[in-house]
Design a protein around this motif. Structure first.
Motif, PDB file in Angstrom:
ATOM      1  N   LEU A  77       1.189  -1.215  -0.300  1.00 51.26           N
ATOM      2  CA  LEU A  77      -0.373  -0.141   0.368  1.00 51.26           C
ATOM      3  C   LEU A  77       1.238   1.010   0.114  1.00 51.26           C
ATOM      4  O   LEU A  77      -0.101   2.308   0.386  1.00 51.26           O
ATOM      5  CB  LEU A  77      -0.836  -0.071   1.128  1.00 51.26           C
ATOM      6  N   LYS A  78       2.169   0.765   0.161  1.00 50.58           N
ATOM      7  CA  LYS A  78       2.812   2.032   0.220  1.00 50.58           C
ATOM      8  C   LYS A  78       2.922   2.786   1.023  1.00 50.58           C
ATOM      9  O   LYS A  78       2.986   4.658   1.126  1.00 50.58           O
ATOM     10  CB  LYS A  78       2.856   3.033  -1.775  1.00 50.58           C
ATOM     11  N   LEU A  79       2.086   2.555   2.494  1.00 50.74           N
ATOM     12  CA  LEU A  79       2.084   3.767   3.667  1.00 50.74           C
ATOM     13  C   LEU A  79       3.064   4.604   4.191  1.00 50.74           C
ATOM     14  O   LEU A  79       2.995   5.039   3.943  1.00 50.74           O
ATOM     15  CB  LEU A  79       1.570   2.352   4.472  1.00 50.74           C
ATOM     16  N   ASP A  80       4.832   3.791   3.663  1.00 50.09           N
ATOM     17  CA  ASP A  80       5.836   4.729   4.696  1.00 50.09           C
ATOM     18  C   ASP A  80       6.025   5.630   3.378  1.00 50.09           C
ATOM     19  O   ASP A  80       6.781   6.656   3.534  1.00 50.09           O
ATOM     20  CB  ASP A  80       6.849   3.508   4.135  1.00 50.09           C
ATOM     21  N   LYS A  81       5.426   6.011   2.108  1.00 54.47           N
ATOM     22  CA  LYS A  81       5.827   7.154   1.419  1.00 54.47           C
ATOM     23  C   LYS A  81       4.467   7.948   1.927  1.00 54.47           C
ATOM     24  O   LYS A  81       4.470   9.404   1.248  1.00 54.47           O
ATOM     25  CB  LYS A  81       5.405   6.213  -0.355  1.00 54.47           C
ATOM     26  N   ASP A  82       3.629   7.594   2.714  1.00 56.34           N
ATOM     27  CA  ASP A  82       1.722   8.063   2.818  1.00 56.34           C
ATOM     28  C   ASP A  82       2.850   9.221   4.258  1.00 56.34           C
ATOM     29  O   ASP A  82       3.008   8.570   5.019  1.00 56.34           O
ATOM     30  CB  ASP A  82       0.814   7.670   3.134  1.00 56.34           C
ATOM     31  N   PRO A  83       3.047  10.415   4.377  1.00 56.11           N
ATOM     32  CA  PRO A  83       2.934  11.319   5.210  1.00 56.11           C
ATOM     33  C   PRO A  83       2.719  11.179   6.843  1.00 56.11           C
ATOM     34  O   PRO A  83       2.638  11.592   8.030  1.00 56.11           O
ATOM     35  CB  PRO A  83       3.172  12.686   5.116  1.00 56.11           C
ATOM     36  N   SER A  84       1.004  10.736   6.504  1.00 58.29           N
ATOM     37  CA  SER A  84      -0.206  10.546   7.224  1.00 58.29           C
ATOM     38  C   SER A  84      -0.269   9.220   8.771  1.00 58.29           C
ATOM     39  O   SER A  84      -0.579   9.979   9.105  1.00 58.29           O
ATOM     40  CB  SER A  84      -1.637  10.851   6.712  1.00 58.29           C
ATOM     41  N   TYR A  85       1.271   8.621   7.962  1.00 65.50           N
ATOM     42  CA  TYR A  85       0.681   6.761   8.360  1.00 65.50           C
ATOM     43  C   TYR A  85       2.514   7.685   9.426  1.00 65.50           C
ATOM     44  O   TYR A  85       2.862   5.973   9.882  1.00 65.50           O
ATOM     45  CB  TYR A  85       1.135   5.977   7.671  1.00 65.50           C
ATOM     46  N   ARG A  86       3.718   8.495   9.221  1.00 65.12           N
ATOM     47  CA  ARG A  86       4.267   8.246   9.853  1.00 65.12           C
ATOM     48  C   ARG A  86       5.414   6.652   9.865  1.00 65.12           C
ATOM     49  O   ARG A  86       5.637   6.434  10.399  1.00 65.12           O
ATOM     50  CB  ARG A  86       4.921   9.080  10.967  1.00 65.12           C
ATOM     51  N   MET A  87       5.295   6.031   8.341  1.00 63.39           N
ATOM     52  CA  MET A  87       6.180   4.791   8.623  1.00 63.39           C
ATOM     53  C   MET A  87       7.286   4.592   8.161  1.00 63.39           C
ATOM     54  O   MET A  87       7.846   5.923   7.791  1.00 63.39           O
ATOM     55  CB  MET A  87       5.582   4.004   7.275  1.00 63.39           C
ATOM     56  N   SER A  88       7.994   3.910   9.037  1.00 58.82           N
ATOM     57  CA  SER A  88       9.833   3.701   8.610  1.00 58.82           C
ATOM     58  C   SER A  88      10.571   2.633   8.582  1.00 58.82           C
ATOM     59  O   SER A  88       9.371   1.876   9.339  1.00 58.82           O
ATOM     60  CB  SER A  88      10.273   4.880   9.527  1.00 58.82           C
TER      61      SER A  88
END
Length: 306
Positions: free
Chosen positions: A34-45
């Motif tokens: 889902l590329k959540l690491d690229k979505d700033p709202s999820y702040r994934m790392s």
């Protein structure tokens, strides 16, 4: 009823660790897709899942997740205990969501590629992977097929359940016997599940399911079940993954869980114990299904049968 009653869909407590690892890996793989690491709202790392893995390592250090929870309770480490219960709720919800949709199949293919190399450990994980696809133990289906009245769609008031399980197998199985599209709280009202947000007062004229450890569920501050807990509306899809990420891995404190261990002493737990005692004391026949009377529950079991 104990954990063995759900063993065709869920592992018993000393077999949970491997499936919990799959749960974390599923979230991790899904967040990549889902590329959540690229979505700033999820702040994934890269380190976003380290907290869940650290918790799983702590669980592994103890005999069962219940044992670890009891230790945290005895040490008054309440924040850690709440985080553990949130994780346990999330894991059980994951296990019981339907996974026969396209999104889940895509994630499961990633596991098959990873575990495809021949080894004993990979073989065990592949077996566990196959089991997580089954979201309800077929024996609960048999319970309702045999006990529900045709006219009322209810169980006879003389039949009650006292459960040590914090799963949702009763609720999921029952939903398959109603044409109406019920939410989880409506299903718990129909079954008189205690404790629940619907009611914590026992009506002795109705069949009931008293859950000594509460029920896996994640809800928000106004105590509604919310989308994450509602099996009637959800599969393991993109929206669900995002809610798991937000509720389990963010610093937001507006999510709570409804697991309440029987040895805790809040008002709802005490009430559930008393209702269970009353039900057992008034019963002519007690049937034990999938429960081994483990040592860490023995004090409560003696209380119930005294």
């Amino acid at each position: 009823i104990g954990a063995g009653a759900s063993a065709n869909a869920l592992p018993v407590v000393n077999g949970m660790n491997e499936r919990m690892e799959i749960f974390i890996e599923f979230l991790e793989n899904a967040s990549i897709v889902l590329k959540l690491d690229k979505d700033p709202s999820y702040r994934m790392s890269k380190d976003s899942f380290s907290g869940l893995r650290s918790m799983l390592n702590e669980i592994r250090y103890h005999y069962t997740v219940d044992t670890y929870a009891k230790r945290l309770y005895l040490l008054d480490e309440n924040d850690k205990l709440e985080r553990l219960k949130m994780f346990l709720s999330g894991y059980l919800i994951f296990e019981q969501f339907g996974k026969k949709n396209d999104f889940s199949k895509e994630i499961l293919k990633m596991f098959l590629l990873k575990y495809g190399k021949q080894s004993e450990d990979n073989d065990n994980k592949l077996r566990s992977l196959n089991k997580i696809i089954e979201n309800v133990d077929y024996r609960y289906d048999s319970i309702f097929a045999n006990l529900l009245s045709y006219h009322t769609k209810k169980i006879d008031s003389n039949i009650n359940f006292v459960s040590w399980n914090y799963d949702n197998q009763f609720e999921i199985a029952y939903s398959n016997y109603r044409n109406e599209k019920y939410s989880v709280d409506e299903i718990q009202r129909e079954l008189q599940v205690i404790p629940s947000f619907v009611s914590n007062e026992l009506d002795p004229n109705k069949s009931s399911i008293v859950k000594l450890n509460g029920t896996a569920g994640i809800y928000d501050q106004d105590c509604s079940y919310g989308k994450l807990f509602d099996f009637s509306n959800h599969l393991m899809n993109e929206e669900t993954i995002k809610m798991f990420i937000v509720s389990l891995m963010s610093n937001r404190n507006d999510f709570k869980n409804n697991i309440k261990f029987a040895w805790e002493n809040d008002e709802e737990v005490i009430k559930a114990r008393e209702y269970a005692r009353r039900i057992i004391s008034e019963s002519d026949v007690v049937v034990i299904i999938g429960y081994s009377f483990p040592t860490f529950n023995r004090e409560i079991d003696r209380l119930l049968f005294s």
